[in-house]
Scaffold this active site. Structure first.
Site, PDB file in Angstrom:
ATOM      1  N   GLY A  10     -41.436 -57.306   5.934  1.00  0.00           N
ATOM      2  CA  GLY A  10     -41.268 -56.974   4.746  1.00  0.00           C
ATOM      3  C   GLY A  10     -40.428 -57.935   3.485  1.00  0.00           C
ATOM      4  CB  ALA A  59     -38.449 -48.478   4.147  1.00  0.00           C
ATOM      5  CG  ASP A 101     -36.919 -46.583  -8.477  1.00  0.00           C
ATOM      6  OD1 ASP A 101     -36.885 -47.357  -7.617  1.00  0.00           O
ATOM      7  OD2 ASP A 101     -37.743 -46.209  -9.373  1.00  0.00           O
ATOM      8  CE1 TYR A 124     -40.689 -45.212   0.136  1.00  0.00           C
ATOM      9  CE2 TYR A 124     -40.432 -44.859  -2.488  1.00  0.00           C
ATOM     10  CZ  TYR A 124     -40.074 -45.521  -1.206  1.00  0.00           C
ATOM     11  OH  TYR A 124     -39.301 -46.694  -1.212  1.00  0.00           O
ATOM     12  CE  LYS A 128     -35.998 -45.537   1.263  1.00  0.00           C
ATOM     13  NZ  LYS A 128     -35.750 -46.516   2.308  1.00  0.00           N
TER      14      LYS A 128
END
Length: 286
Positions: A10, A59, A101, A124, A128
């Site tokens: 990633g 993630a 965010d 999503y 998170k």
């Protein structure tokens, strides 16, 4: 010191590979060896490696795809971090975890701080947020670092997509009513190193949740403009950019209109701050 990084390919994981050099024995393990969706194997690997510090740079980040794969998104983004936190507590090792965010709904008129209540708009974002909650519930020493609009010269991200499309097309429409701070993966990695060094030197701030983004703010349209300016400086073709509202570019997952995060707590508690987003972009492209 043994540092175990969950994630290998990633954007942030790749940046950490170079940024953490010299801090100790750093091992980056990809999904083939450290799959957050497989709790039993995850525990086995963590107990085998017995790290002094765990960094979760893995993630499920396919925001739109998550709308149709909620179980997988929650397995990776919520259940996986819970297991990491439990094993971190068992080992007595701090956990550094990256969040987003997207845990906020974007309706606030000013930048979000760490005391604002999350209210995600998407699967999503909810996954998170659940990961954050799971880590806090376990109670291990941890840093949850919320960032935004991550880009780099690797993988799939807005910078690389814009560079390609701006050179391929004559005209390009980009959303201009979503505001945030484009954040270079290398900025996140450098800040992570600084946090680790302060912890190693006995200068750590309080454990908990912090915001970590580049300074300043812009829209996706403004970000695209800055990318286009750099193409022009290099004598490369660049499409005409047209601003549009989010309503003209519907996506399966809803995005927050305001993604601005107040990072003053990180600077105050840990004496770690970030560059302006435009300066970081130029450094990235160099």
């Amino acid at each position: 010191m043994r540092i175990l990084v969950c994630g290998r390919n990633g954007q942030v994981a790749r940046a950490l590979h170079g940024a953490l050099e010299g801090l100790g024995d750093v091992q980056l393990l990809g999904r083939e060896r450290l799959d957050l969706a497989q709790p039993a194997l995850l525990r086995e690997q963590l107990r085998t490696h017995a790290p002094d510090l765990i960094i979760n740079a893995a993630a499920y980040t396919a925001v739109d795809k998550a709308e149709n794969e909620p179980d997988l998104a929650f397995a990776i983004n919520a259940e996986g971090p819970r297991v990491l936190a439990e094993e971190a507590e068992r080992l007595g090792a701090p956990l550094i975890h990256y969040s987003t965010d997207y845990v906020f709904d974007g309706r606030k008129a000013t930048p979000y701080d760490e005391e604002d209540e999350p209210d995600p708009l998407s699967v999503y974002g909810r996954s998170k947020m659940s990961g954050e909650q799971a880590i806090r519930k376990v109670g291990a020493e941890h840093l949850i670092l919320r960032t935004s609009w991550v880009y780099s010269l690797h993988g799939g991200n807005f910078l690389l997509t814009m560079q390609r499309l701006l050179q391929e097309r004559a005209q390009l429409k980009v959303v201009d009513d979503q505001i945030g701070a484009p954040t270079w993966a290398a900025t996140i990695a450098a800040s992570t190193r600084a946090l680790i060094e302060r912890w190693q030197n006995g200068q750590a701030g309080a454990w908990g949740t912090y915001h970590l983004t580049a300074q300043g703010e812009t829209s996706w349209f403004g970000f695209a403009q800055a990318i286009g300016e750099q193409l022009k400086i290099r004598g490369l073709p660049c499409a005409e950019l047209l601003p549009i509202p989010s309503s003209d570019y519907p996506t399966p997952a809803r995005r927050p209109l305001n993604s601005r995060l107040d990072c003053s707590r990180l600077a105050r508690e840990w004496q770690v701050s970030q560059p302006h987003w435009h300066d970081a972009l130029i450094d990235c492209l160099k």
